[in-house]
Design an enzyme around this catalytic site. Sequence first.
Site, PDB file in Angstrom:
ATOM      1  N   CYS A   1      24.649  22.082  23.979  1.00 24.27           N
ATOM      2  CA  CYS A   1      24.391  23.166  24.931  1.00 24.27           C
ATOM      3  C   CYS A   1      24.682  22.788  26.371  1.00 24.27           C
ATOM      4  CB  CYS A   1      22.949  23.658  24.803  1.00 24.27           C
ATOM      5  SG  CYS A   1      21.701  22.411  25.227  1.00 24.27           S
TER       6      CYS A   1
ATOM      7  N   HIS B   1      24.652  24.779  44.470  1.00 23.54           N
ATOM      8  CA  HIS B   1      24.414  26.213  44.361  1.00 23.54           C
ATOM      9  C   HIS B   1      25.726  26.982  44.449  1.00 23.54           C
ATOM     10  CE1 HIS B   1      19.956  25.918  45.799  1.00 23.54           C
ATOM     11  NE2 HIS B   1      20.043  25.935  44.492  1.00 23.54           N
TER      12      HIS B   1
END
Length: 524
Positions: free
Chosen positions: A484, A178
């Site tokens: 991507c 995170h």
Amino acid sequence: MRIEGIPASPGYAEGPLFNLDRPPAAYVTKASEAEEKAALKAAIGKAVSRLTSIVETADRDAAGILEFHIAMLEDVALSAPAFAALGSGEPADAAWRQALDAEIAGYEASDQDYFRARAADLRDIRDQVLRALSEDSETVAPLGAILYGNDIAPTRFLETDWSRGGGIALEAGSTASHVAMLARSRGVPMVVGLGAFADEPTGNALLDAEHGGIVLSPSPKEIEAFRQSSSSFAARQGQAQTFLAQPAATKAGTSVRVQVNIAYPSDVDGIDIATCDGVGLMRTEFLFGKALPDEETQYQAYRKVLEWAGEKPVTIRTIDAGGDKPIPAFTVEETNPFLGLRGIRLSLARSDIFRVQIRALLRAAVHGNLKVMFPMIARAEEHRQAAALFAEEEAALASRGVAHKLPPLGIMVEVPSVAIAPEAFADVAFFSIGSNDLTQYVMAAARDNAAVAHLNAVRHPAVMRLIASVAAFGREKGIPVSLCGDAGGDPAAIPALIEAGLRDLSVAPAQLAMAKAAIADVPV
């Protein structure tokens, strides 16, 4: 002395070291059990209030992380063992630590990577309350400091003032954490995987998060060289901004499409559509969050992005749940979730939930240039089954007179079976290479594990050979091929990707300028 690590967010930082692992001030025990309970209850409330105040100014990604922390703190099941221990004479700090350490141990012992990763969130929750109990106010790092330690909690990152520089140097950590995500979005230099320091470092340090390393007790010569590298990096970043509003092209004039990856519809609010060629990946699993979204909620989310993009393409990936993205009432607990029921496999197994998303996509398609791709495809039959569900729902909408449109249906190339034998997929509308998972599976090295991060390299010949073969197959059969994954926005990887034949990359919005600048420097 220079210690090598792994760059998690590029940049340079020079400043004083601040120890993240410094223990909080000592807790002052209370005179009675009632007072201990009151102290613990007040500390939990103080931690919740503190997190709530941070949420009010945080962006959506950060807010989602903090809301999870708040929900855990407010869950009486988490705190019940600690309150029970107070009845046995334990002081509040010891009772809370013991209860949380037991919970953390359970998460760390899980077979699922997702739950092991969430152990860091629980450690953060534990320490938030311990600091509140001890009323420790000496935890704020000085401006411009380099925060070092074993790992860093999201709340510590968010409460730090990065306006005057600074950086993060971790003995462990992960490029997929995170905090790494937050650091990249805010331009905070971060290096992980440095290993344990022999002695506790002090004084000033030099953090090189472009190449991955930290210099402790630097000499004047090292400081001079570091500052030259830092200035060069800043200059390159400034120069890259001049490429932002221009179409991407190599030195030889070869055009390269550069699209953006987004997770939430609101992500497009801060992006000028003129700076990119559309959306190469819109993740949809984040829409599912705490509950399964209904058809109308999904339709409005997809419509917003399509209308923002206008005539430019928007490629929406059907829900890629599972692996490190569990969703309540949808995903299943497995011993090896990355090789289990995830992506298209889960969608086909739970067609009732998948059909809701399909209807929303079909309805939204009339509002722009939509393309839909299926994740974790391993066999051609999976694509055919998913396409058949689209055909069935299209017919149902037509029979009811509901406005809709069938978009092109493509696949993610992230399972090696597809990259090795793409001829089985000659009837798909397009390929989108998911370099993160493809690299992870080819190299058998988890992308969120710092211990094997040196193996998780997209530029390894085995990975690049597969990417080049998919690009060549696409050219031969007239099937558009894009990429991507994170590699698309990595200036160091872009020359190899273009050499492999790719002419369509999708990157994080913050990487647009540097990606275009890197493309302009490729000679072919």
